[in-house]
Design a protein around this motif. Sequence first.
Motif, PDB file in Angstrom:
ATOM      1  N   GLY A 122       1.660  -2.660   7.259  1.00  0.00           N
ATOM      2  CA  GLY A 122       2.526  -1.501   7.116  1.00  0.00           C
ATOM      3  C   GLY A 122       3.117  -0.962   8.396  1.00  0.00           C
ATOM      4  O   GLY A 122       3.674   0.139   8.405  1.00  0.00           O
TER       5      GLY A 122
ATOM      6  N   HIS B  23       4.428   3.085  -1.645  1.00  0.00           N
ATOM      7  CA  HIS B  23       3.231   2.509  -1.045  1.00  0.00           C
ATOM      8  C   HIS B  23       2.714   3.499  -0.007  1.00  0.00           C
ATOM      9  O   HIS B  23       3.366   3.732   1.010  1.00  0.00           O
ATOM     10  CB  HIS B  23       3.547   1.173  -0.377  1.00  0.00           C
ATOM     11  CG  HIS B  23       4.369   0.258  -1.240  1.00  0.00           C
ATOM     12  ND1 HIS B  23       3.811  -0.526  -2.225  1.00  0.00           N
ATOM     13  CD2 HIS B  23       5.700   0.012  -1.276  1.00  0.00           C
ATOM     14  CE1 HIS B  23       4.767  -1.219  -2.828  1.00  0.00           C
ATOM     15  NE2 HIS B  23       5.920  -0.905  -2.276  1.00  0.00           N
TER      16      HIS B  23
ATOM     17  N   GLU C 140      -3.029   2.861   1.925  1.00  0.00           N
ATOM     18  CA  GLU C 140      -3.271   1.792   0.967  1.00  0.00           C
ATOM     19  C   GLU C 140      -2.759   0.467   1.494  1.00  0.00           C
ATOM     20  O   GLU C 140      -3.383  -0.584   1.295  1.00  0.00           O
ATOM     21  CB  GLU C 140      -2.598   2.123  -0.364  1.00  0.00           C
ATOM     22  CG  GLU C 140      -3.148   3.370  -1.038  1.00  0.00           C
ATOM     23  CD  GLU C 140      -2.282   3.824  -2.209  1.00  0.00           C
ATOM     24  OE1 GLU C 140      -2.708   4.754  -2.896  1.00  0.00           O
ATOM     25  OE2 GLU C 140      -1.190   3.260  -2.401  1.00  0.00           O
ATOM     26  N   VAL C 141      -1.599   0.497   2.184  1.00  0.00           N
ATOM     27  CA  VAL C 141      -1.032  -0.732   2.738  1.00  0.00           C
ATOM     28  C   VAL C 141      -1.978  -1.293   3.789  1.00  0.00           C
ATOM     29  O   VAL C 141      -2.263  -2.496   3.831  1.00  0.00           O
ATOM     30  CB  VAL C 141       0.353  -0.463   3.357  1.00  0.00           C
ATOM     31  CG1 VAL C 141       0.859  -1.708   4.076  1.00  0.00           C
ATOM     32  CG2 VAL C 141       1.346  -0.043   2.277  1.00  0.00           C
TER      33      VAL C 141
END
Length: 340
Positions: free
Chosen positions: A244, A333, A337-338
């Motif tokens: 990310g 997203h 979480e990424v």
Amino acid sequence: MSKPSDQPSLRWEDHTIVTLDQRALPHERLLLRLDTVDDVITAVTTLAVRGAPSIGLAGALGVALSAYAHCSPGSTGGQQAVRADAQRLAAARPTAVNLAWAVDRALGRLADGPDAVLAEATAMIEEDREVNRQMVAHAVQAVRDRCPQRPLRLLTHCNTGRLATAAVGTALGTILALADAGEVTEVLVDETRPLLQGARLTAWELAEAGVPHRVCVDSAAAAAMRQGLVDCVLVGADRITARGDVANKIGTYGLAIAAAHHDIPFIVVAPESSWDRSLADGRDIVIEERAADEVTSFGAVRTTPRGTRAYNPAFDVTPASLITAIVSEHGVHHASEVRT
């Protein structure tokens, strides 16, 4: 509020790529006709065509130009020349992953002939329009969820509108959708040094759409946040790593640091084609460094002493830890979480 043109930023017409010359905006609307692969490479490297999705589409159409030039019906002899052209197209700007992705996708149809290559490239234009629609819908909701107050004061960097895509855009498309719903008080537009894509292009798109906006020098953005003039920052992306981290126009990293310090949501809006999950993190991203005269001169006027050298990266990398959310056509997203 006026409705911006629904025409894609580039199109195929009589075996030629037709596009607006973004170097001439906002003062002139000049159409460019790109007849050869060399024309496409020049347009991309000089930023006549720019924006990660747009340069990807230009690259795909460039493969079609090459296929028609080198592959006669029923012949496979020219395929090597097309592959060589595809390599040159993909290398024209190394940071934006969309370019190599789109070139490879168009090249994948080469065995079926030039018409198949062109069909793939033009299908990608239509897909980008639908991707824009889905992505903007998700991003609008992401902003509303994080900024319950209305109307909003938004800040953006560089240009991420219809000039940079085949439709309404990514981050700027989101801003226009929020404005169309009556939810925007004002947009602060970073001028985006050194080539002023914000001042020249984003301000032009906002003016066309009738959205209230002001241009500020890049270094004023943090002060605007401190003064309470910014509720949310929206930017695009040229490459997103597996964890990310985001490569975007130079200056984005500083914005993210300032937004984090002031507890302001920092949202990245970019299509799935901007993700490069082969890269673990931002340290692996190749950052394009551009010519010194973009910094040492303004227009044709030199602004520094002769012999002055320049540090002129076109992009920087914002780590995932500074990003509130990344939005694609597949949804929102969350950065944590990424990373996981």
